[in-house]
Design a protein around this motif. Structure first.
Motif, PDB file in Angstrom:
ATOM      1  N   GLY A 102       0.790  -1.221   0.000  1.00 46.27           N
ATOM      2  CA  GLY A 102       0.000   0.000   0.000  1.00 46.27           C
ATOM      3  C   GLY A 102       0.821   1.268   0.000  1.00 46.27           C
ATOM      4  N   HIS A 156      -0.167   4.996   6.435  1.00 45.49           N
ATOM      5  CA  HIS A 156      -1.381   4.200   6.633  1.00 45.49           C
ATOM      6  C   HIS A 156      -2.209   4.733   7.805  1.00 45.49           C
ATOM      7  N   ARG A 228      -9.504  -1.175   0.551  1.00 41.93           N
ATOM      8  CA  ARG A 228      -8.049  -1.123   0.347  1.00 41.93           C
ATOM      9  C   ARG A 228      -7.539  -2.552   0.199  1.00 41.93           C
TER      10      ARG A 228
END
Length: 419
Positions: A102, A156, A228
């Protein structure tokens, strides 16, 4: 003084010299190609803070590399975001890094490839247990830490906080790494922390066994994973952190990233295979969240898998690396890559050259046979007093040419027959 050898002999020696020179040039060219194809003896890997879990893991990689005569240098960084920047910087010496999912993508970093995922890193939320007269909601005025700039936790943490409607701009944010944040929480200097570490990290265990600290679960984990896809849903079993004390006191639903081993796409194949071997040795065992052999895994979450990684997951180590020492295999592989096409070209030539040489020798003798045949034809027509001398002279010249014709020993019988 003139060379007494016949012109054909001198020509043969000249061709031999040319052949020897070509062979020397070929050997030098192969040596240069092989030397340029050898792997580096020093590789730099970007980790995290000096006492971070990635640095500890990299030290185990370092020991494995040392067994094969390769030096693995550890570069302490702020975390995954900085690691990606270093990998993408052509002036940087970093060619390998631990990167949480990510953080980047193939579009943002086309020069990077993945060697696969290595382990889970849950996003842990810990807070001090509030007194009865204190509010339990977090936000305005609360002292919080979600990592340091340049880390995957920092990125994050802010994205997940925004996703659940938490306004961090109204909180008292402190930029602390995972260990600093955990220690500050246990001392009561901070109210809530978000850290991303494997369960095996010592600070995670310390936070679980501290009865003044509580761990939060992600009640809408499925929604986070759906929104996500780089996230994973995990369940931490009750009591797994400290079974006698029953910590945690219930099953916890978590969201986690997977940490990948990321390299520059031009990293030498032998080093990529060595990294994959190290990853299999370090991460191949069972854990709370994974079964034995689950990691490293061929999962291209953010970046495409390296071609060599795909081959490794399909077939394991290359044949030479399985049976030869690392440097000998690294030396032999490019040598074979050069020699195989060269042999493929030269082998038919070696079979053709003798035939061409035989044709060349026969051609020289058969040319004299042709001229002799013309003389015989003229003799059959008839010889006059005026032509006899000319024919005799031509025959003598033909004999002189046959005497000076260079023929290898194996073909001398043909020349004697002609004479």
């Amino acid at each position: 003084m003139k060379d007494p050898s016949p012109p054909s002999s001198r020509s043969n020696r000249r061709w031999q010299a040319i052949g020897a020179s070509a062979a020397i040039v070929l050997v030098i060219a192969i040596a240069i190609l092989v030397s340029r194809s050898l792997p580096p003896n020093t590789v730099v890997i970007a980790t995290d803070q000096e006492r971070g879990i990635h640095s500890q893991i990299a030290q185990r990689y370092q020991q494995i590399f040392a067994r094969h005569g390769v030096r693995l240098e550890l570069l302490a960084t702020k975390g995954s975001v900085e690691n990606v920047k270093l990998l993408c910087d052509p002036r940087s010496e970093v060619s390998v890094a631990f990167v949480q999912s990510g953080v980047t993508s193939a579009a943002e970093a086309p020069e990077l490839v993945s060697l696969g995922t290595l382990f889970y890193e849950p996003f842990w939320l810990f807070s001090r247990i509030p007194q009865t007269d204190q509010p339990r909601r977090f936000g305005e005025g609360q002292r919080m830490s979600f990592g340091i700039p340049g880390s995957g936790t920092y990125k994050h943490g802010r994205e997940l906080a925004a996703a659940v409607g938490m306004d961090l701009s109204r909180a008292q944010m402190r930029d602390l790494d995972a260990v600093q944040a955990g220690e500050a929480l246990m001392r009561g200097e901070i109210d809530l922390i978000g850290i991303m570490l494997p369960l095996e990290a010592p600070i995670v265990h310390q936070l679980f066994v501290d009865e003044s600290i509580q761990a939060f679960e992600w009640t809408r984990a499925d929604a986070h994973v759906a929104l996500r896809p780089y996230l994973s849903k995990l369940v931490l079993p009750r009591g797994v952190a400290d079974l006698p004390r029953d910590r945690p006191a219930k099953d916890l639903t978590l969201v986690a990233t997977k940490t990948s081993l990321v390299v520059r796409s031009d990293l030498h194949p032998a080093i990529q295979y060595l990294l994959l071997d190290a990853a299999s040795e370090v991460h191949g065992g069972p854990g709370v969240f994974n079964k034995a052999g689950q990691f490293p895994a061929a999962e291209p979450i953010d970046l495409p898998l390296s071609t060599f990684a795909l081959e490794y997951y399909r077939s394991g180590q290359p044949f030479l690396q399985r049976h030869l020492p690392f440097w000998l295999a690294a030396l032999t592989t490019p040598l074979l890559m050069v020699l195989i096409p060269v042999v493929g070209i030269l082998y038919p030539l070696f079979r053709l050259v003798p035939e061409l040489y035989k044709w060349y020798v026969h051609r020289g003798i058969f040319r004299l046979y042709s001229e002799l045949k013309f003389l015989e034809a003229e003799l059959e027509v008839g010889v006059s007093d005026t032509t006899a001398g000319a024919l005799s002279e031509r025959l003598q010249r033909l004999e002189v040419r046959a005497d000076h014709l260079y023929v290898p020993t194996g073909y001398m019988y043909m020349l004697y027959t002609l004479k």
